[in-house]
Design a protein around this motif. Structure first.
Motif, PDB file in Angstrom:
ATOM      1  N   ILE A   7      67.785 -56.681  80.616  1.00  0.00           N
ATOM      2  CA  ILE A   7      68.523 -56.865  79.379  1.00  0.00           C
ATOM      3  C   ILE A   7      68.834 -58.339  79.173  1.00  0.00           C
ATOM      4  N   GLY A   8      69.268 -58.650  77.976  1.00  0.00           N
ATOM      5  CA  GLY A   8      69.672 -60.013  77.675  1.00  0.00           C
ATOM      6  C   GLY A   8      68.677 -60.805  76.862  1.00  0.00           C
ATOM      7  N   ASP A  20      68.779 -62.898  63.424  1.00  0.00           N
ATOM      8  CA  ASP A  20      69.703 -62.226  64.319  1.00  0.00           C
ATOM      9  C   ASP A  20      69.753 -60.743  63.965  1.00  0.00           C
ATOM     10  N   ASN A  21      70.474 -59.979  64.751  1.00  0.00           N
ATOM     11  CA  ASN A  21      70.462 -58.531  64.557  1.00  0.00           C
ATOM     12  C   ASN A  21      71.028 -58.097  63.199  1.00  0.00           C
ATOM     13  N   ARG A 110      76.427 -48.659  68.885  1.00  0.00           N
ATOM     14  CA  ARG A 110      76.055 -49.410  70.089  1.00  0.00           C
ATOM     15  C   ARG A 110      76.019 -50.902  69.789  1.00  0.00           C
ATOM     16  N   ARG A 111      76.123 -51.693  70.860  1.00  0.00           N
ATOM     17  CA  ARG A 111      75.936 -53.136  70.744  1.00  0.00           C
ATOM     18  C   ARG A 111      74.460 -53.457  70.939  1.00  0.00           C
ATOM     19  N   THR A 125      66.775 -53.159  75.536  1.00  0.00           N
ATOM     20  CA  THR A 125      68.046 -53.135  74.839  1.00  0.00           C
ATOM     21  C   THR A 125      67.929 -52.491  73.462  1.00  0.00           C
ATOM     22  N   VAL A 126      69.092 -52.140  72.933  1.00  0.00           N
ATOM     23  CA  VAL A 126      69.157 -51.639  71.560  1.00  0.00           C
ATOM     24  C   VAL A 126      68.599 -52.679  70.594  1.00  0.00           C
ATOM     25  N   GLY A 127      68.839 -53.953  70.889  1.00  0.00           N
ATOM     26  CA  GLY A 127      68.340 -55.014  70.019  1.00  0.00           C
ATOM     27  C   GLY A 127      66.831 -54.992  69.843  1.00  0.00           C
TER      28      GLY A 127
END
Length: 272
Positions: A7-8, A20-21, A110-111, A125-127
């Motif tokens: 992650i990250g 960005d998200n 979620r983040r 990740t969700v991202g």
């Protein structure tokens, strides 16, 4: 496709491509709304960019993708048995609406840095799915427009540049490195080639060879076996093979046909 947990990467990705998200989510919402409205006009239309599909098939596919990624976030891994048989019986637009509502609710709960099962090991990740669903939706929004004969709405430049970046790095380069056997036919006879794709404010230099495909940012020394250039949206549509078959290309392609064909084979194999 199985992957390990890491992650990250979301912050790094945003820094590299300038999105960005929240921006990805805004693009997702806009392109979903356009896809939904366009598809409702003619579900029976044939989609030229997806041979054999009607707009109804396309809509059902997108709904299934949304549900699949929602499950990947909820369960921590992508479902292996997919799609559920009952999806084939659901009315396409109802399925699409239900799936989009579930996907966006999951994103909202979620983040972006929270863990989620993905097929791309560097970003679990969700991202990853926020970015991927924004890109999935803009491409299929174009499919719906082509299938219904409606004008293709503009693609924001930042989303288009990011889409080319994702296609080359996340799909092609990563897939060749991880699942090289799938690319034997595409690359076994390659003499080793360079591909320069460029647009306003961005360029990518790809190198191919037997069992190899790498991508670096920038134009290198500016020379390549194949150069593909054009505005961001046109380059995205060319790369994803979403140009209007009845209209002129929006990009300039300079290079031997067999070299261009090699790049196209790699993209098709990576995105099947």
């Amino acid at each position: 496709m199985s992957t390990a947990m890491s992650i990250g990467m979301s912050a790094v990705r945003a820094e590299v491509v300038g999105m960005d998200n929240p921006r990805f989510l805004a693009c997702l919402a806009a392109d979903f709304a356009r896809l939904r409205a366009v598809a409702a006009a003619d579900l029976s239309g044939a989609v030229p960019s997806c041979p054999g599909w009607t707009v109804a098939d396309l809509v059902r596919h997108v709904g299934g993708v949304y549900l699949h990624k929602t499950a990947a976030m909820r369960e921590g891994a992508e479902p292996e048995q997919w799609p559920p048989e009952e999806l084939a019986e659901e009315e396409p637009l109802a399925l699409l609406d239900r799936a989009y509502a579930g996907l966006t609710a999951e994103f909202g709960a979620r983040r972006p840095e929270d863990p989620a099962g993905t097929w791309y090991a560097p970003d679990q990740t969700v991202g990853f799915w926020i970015r991927r669903m924004a890109q999935e939706t803009v491409v299929h929004r174009i499919d719906a427009e082509l299938g219904t004969g409606q004008p293709v709405a503009p693609v924001p430049e930042d989303l288009a540049v990011d889409g080319v970046d994702e296609l080359l790095k996340v799909f092609v380069a990563y897939s060749v490195a991880e699942w090289g056997d799938y690319f034997t036919d595409a690359l076994a006879g390659s003499p080793g080639r360079t591909y320069l794709l460029r647009t306003e404010g961005a360029a990518w230099l790809a190198r191919s060879g037997p069992g190899a495909f790498t991508v670096a940012d920038g134009a290198g020394d500016g020379s390549a076996d194949v150069t593909v250039s054009g505005p961001p949206a046109a380059l995205l549509r060319w790369a994803w093979n979403r140009e209007d078959p009845a209209g002129p290309s929006g990009v300039a392609v300079d290079g031997a046909p067999e070299a261009v064909a090699e790049l196209r084979r790699c993209i098709v194999t990576a995105t099947q």
